[in-house]
Design an enzyme around this catalytic site. Structure first.
Site, PDB file in Angstrom:
ATOM      1  N   LEU A 144       0.559  -1.070   0.152  1.00 12.92           N
ATOM      2  CA  LEU A 144       0.079  -0.311  -0.296  1.00 12.92           C
ATOM      3  C   LEU A 144       0.601   1.203  -0.039  1.00 12.92           C
ATOM      4  O   LEU A 144       0.101   2.253   0.260  1.00 12.92           O
ATOM      5  CB  LEU A 144      -1.107   0.099   1.451  1.00 12.92           C
ATOM      6  CG  LEU A 144      -1.948  -1.774   1.186  1.00 12.92           C
ATOM      7  CD1 LEU A 144      -2.578  -0.904   2.281  1.00 12.92           C
ATOM      8  CD2 LEU A 144      -2.865  -1.279   0.545  1.00 12.92           C
ATOM      9  N   LYS A 145       1.831   1.319   0.268  1.00 15.79           N
ATOM     10  CA  LYS A 145       3.172   2.236   0.220  1.00 15.79           C
ATOM     11  C   LYS A 145       2.761   3.470   1.202  1.00 15.79           C
ATOM     12  O   LYS A 145       2.417   3.156   2.076  1.00 15.79           O
ATOM     13  CB  LYS A 145       2.767   2.801  -0.762  1.00 15.79           C
ATOM     14  CG  LYS A 145       3.311   1.642  -2.397  1.00 15.79           C
ATOM     15  CD  LYS A 145       3.790   1.780  -3.831  1.00 15.79           C
ATOM     16  CE  LYS A 145       4.063   0.935  -4.364  1.00 15.79           C
ATOM     17  NZ  LYS A 145       4.696   1.146  -5.312  1.00 15.79           N
ATOM     18  N   HIS A 202      12.896  -3.170  -1.213  1.00 12.23           N
ATOM     19  CA  HIS A 202      11.763  -2.612  -2.267  1.00 12.23           C
ATOM     20  C   HIS A 202      13.004  -1.543  -3.168  1.00 12.23           C
ATOM     21  O   HIS A 202      13.457  -0.774  -2.186  1.00 12.23           O
ATOM     22  CB  HIS A 202      10.344  -2.367  -1.728  1.00 12.23           C
ATOM     23  CG  HIS A 202       9.701  -1.489  -2.765  1.00 12.23           C
ATOM     24  ND1 HIS A 202       9.952  -0.682  -3.170  1.00 12.23           N
ATOM     25  CD2 HIS A 202       8.650  -2.449  -3.341  1.00 12.23           C
ATOM     26  CE1 HIS A 202       8.836  -0.651  -4.542  1.00 12.23           C
ATOM     27  NE2 HIS A 202       8.110  -1.585  -4.042  1.00 12.23           N
ATOM     28  N   GLU A 236      10.960  -7.710  -8.717  1.00 15.83           N
ATOM     29  CA  GLU A 236      10.622  -6.512  -9.581  1.00 15.83           C
ATOM     30  C   GLU A 236      11.635  -5.363 -10.419  1.00 15.83           C
ATOM     31  O   GLU A 236      12.030  -4.629  -9.221  1.00 15.83           O
ATOM     32  CB  GLU A 236       9.294  -5.394  -8.336  1.00 15.83           C
ATOM     33  CG  GLU A 236       8.579  -6.463  -7.466  1.00 15.83           C
ATOM     34  CD  GLU A 236       8.283  -5.319  -7.029  1.00 15.83           C
ATOM     35  OE1 GLU A 236       7.258  -5.499  -6.553  1.00 15.83           O
ATOM     36  OE2 GLU A 236       8.487  -4.367  -5.894  1.00 15.83           O
ATOM     37  N   SER A 244       3.637  -3.217 -11.852  1.00 20.54           N
ATOM     38  CA  SER A 244       2.106  -2.778 -12.965  1.00 20.54           C
ATOM     39  C   SER A 244       1.242  -3.992 -13.268  1.00 20.54           C
ATOM     40  O   SER A 244       0.931  -4.360 -14.307  1.00 20.54           O
ATOM     41  CB  SER A 244       2.865  -1.895 -14.076  1.00 20.54           C
ATOM     42  OG  SER A 244       3.747  -0.972 -14.284  1.00 20.54           O
TER      43      SER A 244
HETATM   44  P1  PGA Z   1       3.360  -1.015  -9.472  1.00 23.51           P
HETATM   45  O1  PGA Z   1       3.827  -1.410  -7.841  1.00 23.51           O
HETATM   46  O2  PGA Z   1       1.777  -2.529  -9.156  1.00 23.51           O
HETATM   47  O3  PGA Z   1       1.893  -0.221  -8.836  1.00 23.51           O
HETATM   48  O4  PGA Z   1       3.448  -1.086 -10.215  1.00 23.51           O
HETATM   49  C1  PGA Z   1       4.690  -2.674  -7.577  1.00 23.51           C
HETATM   50  C2  PGA Z   1       5.722  -2.288  -6.041  1.00 23.51           C
HETATM   51  O5  PGA Z   1       5.924  -1.610  -5.941  1.00 23.51           O
HETATM   52  O6  PGA Z   1       5.758  -2.926  -5.043  1.00 23.51           O
END
Ligand code: PGA
Length: 236
Positions: A7-8, A88, A157, A193
């Site tokens: 959720l950042k 991350h 990622e 994404s």
């Molecule tokens: P995103 O982020 O799905 O918005 O690209 C993925 C993540 O940072 O874990």
């Protein structure tokens, strides 16, 4: 499979609790047996008595102490949190966390038996430099990490795919995952994404054991659909 939401820096505690309740009711009404993980913002951690496992997006390698702006083990223990995201790309590239710092953090939380979702992935210039250089770069992100740790989950990622709407091709994802599986037999998630429109195809790939979702996970319905896709693909 493992379906994780990062959720950042989004959702207040109140919003996060509502989100978790909605996920919980979806998961129980659909008899979902997949592992669902949610990483809320630090100040949104709470006592949740839902079956949805929450983890920390970050914590310092300390029980407590003088580390302004950080949280430590006592803050995670308060909410029975035993899962943490480490490495991350936003922490590596925006906050400047080095591999050495990540290794220290990894070892600290590993010794405490935490489930660790450890992220790796290349920036665009490494991808453009060719396959060998790209794989070398990703390999360097495994340095110092116990790849056989039983509570390890790895998330691949690509930095250039995070929050951009761009993704590698499905074939690329499958190829890279197949190579990364040689480095560690830990479950391997794809992130970058992932949307409700591509999640099913990504989840169906060989050597993809789940997804780590950022922006699209903020839409409860979308995230629930992704959980359902994983359930449908069970035993793929
Ligand atoms: P995103 O982020 O799905 O918005 O690209 C993925 C993540 O940072 O874990």
């Amino acid at each position: 499979m493992i379906i994780a939401a990062n959720l950042k820096t989004n959702f207040t505690r109140k919003e996060t609790n509502k989100y978790l309740e909605e996920l919980e009711s979806f998961v129980s009404s659909k008899n979902i047996t997949q592992e669902v993980l949610v990483f809320p913002a630090m100040s949104s951690l709470d006592d949740n008595d839902t079956s949805i496992v929450t983890g920390a997006q970050n914590a310092y390698a300390t029980k407590e102490g003088a580390f302004t702006g950080e949280i430590g083990l006592v803050h995670l223990e308060e909410f029975c949190i035993k899962t943490i995201l480490i490495g991350h790309s936003e922490r590596r590239h925006i906050l400047g966390e080095t591999q050495a710092e990540l290794v220290t953090k990894f070892n600290y939380y590993k010794d405490l038996g935490f489930k660790i979702v450890f992220c790796v992935g290349e920036p665009l210039e490494k991808r453009e430099a060719g396959k060998n250089e790209m794989m070398e770069y990703i390999s360097s992100q495994y340095k110092g990490i116990d790849t056989e740790y039983e509570n390890l989950i790895i998330a691949y990622e690509p930095v250039w795919a995070i929050g951009t709407g761009l993704t590698p091709t499905l074939q690329d994802i499958e190829e890279i995952h197949t190579e990364l599986k040689v480095k560690s037999s830990a479950p391997l998630l794809y992130g970058g994404s992932v949307k409700v429109t591509n999640a099913k195809e990504v989840l169906a790939l060989k050597n993809v054991d789940g997804i780590l979702v950022g922006s699209a996970a903020l839409y409860t319905e979308h995230f629930c659909s992704m959980i359902e896709y994983a359930q449908e693909l069970e035993g793929k």
